[in-house]
Design an enzyme around this catalytic site. Structure first.
Site, short mmCIF file in Angstrom:
data_model
loop_
_atom_site.label_atom_id
_atom_site.label_comp_id
_atom_site.label_asym_id
_atom_site.label_seq_id
_atom_site.Cartn_x
_atom_site.Cartn_y
_atom_site.Cartn_z
N CYS A 38 0.85 -1.19 0.00
CA CYS A 38 0.00 0.00 0.00
C CYS A 38 0.89 1.25 0.00
O CYS A 38 0.59 2.25 -0.63
CB CYS A 38 -0.88 0.05 1.24
SG CYS A 38 -2.18 -1.18 1.29
N CYS A 66 23.15 -3.45 4.14
CA CYS A 66 23.91 -2.95 5.28
C CYS A 66 25.39 -3.22 5.12
O CYS A 66 26.23 -2.46 5.57
CB CYS A 66 23.43 -3.61 6.57
SG CYS A 66 21.97 -2.84 7.22
N CYS A 103 41.94 -2.22 -2.21
CA CYS A 103 40.74 -1.64 -1.60
C CYS A 103 40.13 -2.71 -0.69
O CYS A 103 40.82 -3.65 -0.31
CB CYS A 103 39.75 -1.17 -2.66
SG CYS A 103 39.05 -2.52 -3.62
ZN LIG Z 1 -1.81 -3.32 0.58
#
Ligand SMILES: [Zn+2]
Lengths: 117, 305
Positions: B85, B99, B262
């Site tokens: 929604c 992360c 790196c």
């Molecule tokens: Zn929904």
């Protein structure tokens, strides 16, 4: 010409697109072009006008404050998927989304959804 | 789990060490009253939301990245919104970092995790007010917390909307494809061999360091990462700065070889490739797998972060 002052905040990583500043205080005209372009002069706006709304603000931020990567902020004349807009701490959908007319002192937050955990 | 048992010895904990997928989500989660989303990627977040909608259970969703956290209970009560929604389509692939790539402050995950537990307790005990809201936390914000009033369930939502929801749609969804494809495995990419004459593995590089012959060793990680750990005699030139003027970081003597390192071996390839295009450079090599490979194969005491 009349103008309003608002507070715009970016969060959830969006601030990186805006000079890494979370908080921006803006003064913008209260009457703006209906096609959402930023007028060159505050005095003369050619063509139709409207009261400044959130859709205009999104275009204004893109044209005046965004430093890079437009596609990470906008898509199809609105914010890209995954960005939620808050108007005075309320989901913008409850306030009319882009058609919400900005008032002096409004606090508008653009927040990117986080996936990490 | 032992910590939980210490707090309450009568607690029953079932541990299920299975990856949740579109095939098993419904059966795995059906026996429980509340689902907590503590995952770290968009495909799983959509999958858990669709599962919660199908099973009619609240989903307490916590997320954290860098200094920010978000907490939201989806699908709560008769008209609480689901994840779709609010976010009907996933953001572009390049805007989603895990992360592991961007980092997260441990205290931020602690705060969000605790709030998530609190939210679950409120729902179980009936103390929750049932209003849909989103809690935003920002360690650097002022105030740190803000609570946002959310829309109710969207009639047009493809998952929980008024159209009868078809379970088979969910089971047929390829969530990873829906969210823009497989997340690149930067560690693996950093290990890709490529042109062997342009790259060196960590063991061979160790040999060069031991030989004591003079080399030019550049570390292209950001300054803060360099501050955490670095190889002896390495010079820190963050990639962005390096790319602006790569020539500047070449040794004055073209006989001296340049090595670039790196974290995982991706940025160093970019830097080495750029440098090789500069006229008159001597040998330039990047270190395969970066400092992570160094820590794994050469010096296990070297910090991994
Ligand atoms: Zn929904």
């Amino acid at each position: 010409m009349a103008s309003i002052s608002i507070k715009v905040e970016f969060s959830g990583g969006l601030e990186l697109l805006f000079s890494n500043e979370r908080l921006h205080r803006l003064t913008i005209a209260s009457i703006v072009p209906i096609d959402n372009h930023t007028p060159k002069s505050e005095e003369i706006i050619e063509g139709e006008t409207k009261l400044v709304d959130v859709t205009f603000l999104i275009h204004y931020l893109r044209d005046n404050l965004l430093k890079e990567r437009v596609e990470l902020f906008m898509e199809n004349n609105t914010v890209r998927p995954g960005i939620l807009v808050l108007i005075n701490d309320t989901d913008w959908e409850l306030e009319g989304e882009g058609e919400y007319v900005l008032k002096d002192g409004d606090d508008i937050v653009f927040i990117s959804t986080l996936h990490g955990g | 789990m032992q910590a939980l048992k210490r707090g309450n010895s009568r607690l029953a904990v079932d541990t299920i060490t299975v990856a949740v997928t579109a095939e098993n989500a419904l059966s795995l989660l059906a026996p429980y009253d509340i689902i907590l989303d503590c995952t770290d990627n968009a495909p799983t977040r959509y999958l858990l939301s669709d599962t919660a909608v199908t099973l009619g259970k609240p989903l307490v969703s916590g997320a954290a990245q860098k200094y920010d956290g978000q907490l939201c209970t989806y699908n709560l009560g008769p008209d609480g919104p689901c994840y779709r929604c609010l976010f009907p389509s996933p953001p572009p692939r390049e805007s989603m970092a895990s992360c592991e790539e961007t980092g997260v402050l441990g205290a931020v995950t602690g705060i969000i995790g605790n709030m998530q537990a609190l939210e679950a307790i409120k729902i179980i005990t009936g103390l929750h007010d049932g209003k849909p809201s989103l809690l935003l936390f920002s360690a650097l914000g002022s105030p740190c917390f803000r609570s946002i009033k959310l829309r109710s369930r969207k009639p047009s939502c493809t998952a929980c909307g008024s159209k009868a929801y078809d379970r088979s749609i969910m089971l047929g969804t390829d969530y990873i494809q829906f969210c823009g494809g497989v997340h690149p495995d930067w560690e693996q990419q950093g290990l890709t061999i490529g042109d062997a004459s342009h790259r060196i593995n960590v063991n061979d590089f160790k040999g060069i360091l031991n030989s004591g012959r003079p080399i030019n060793l550049l570390d292209v990680r950001p300054k803060t990462e360099f501050g955490i750990c670095q190889l002896p005699s390495s010079i820190n030139i963050p990639l962005k700065q390096f790319l602006m003027n790569p020539k500047e970081y070449l040794p004055s003597d073209p006989q001296i070889e340049t090595y670039i390192v790196c974290r995982l071996g991706n940025d160093s390839q970019i830097a080495a490739e750029t440098l090789r295009r500069v006229e008159g450079v001597g040998a330039v090599k990047d270190i395969i797998g970066g400092l992570k490979a160094w820590s794994r194969h050469v010096d296990t005491a070297f910090p991994i972060y």
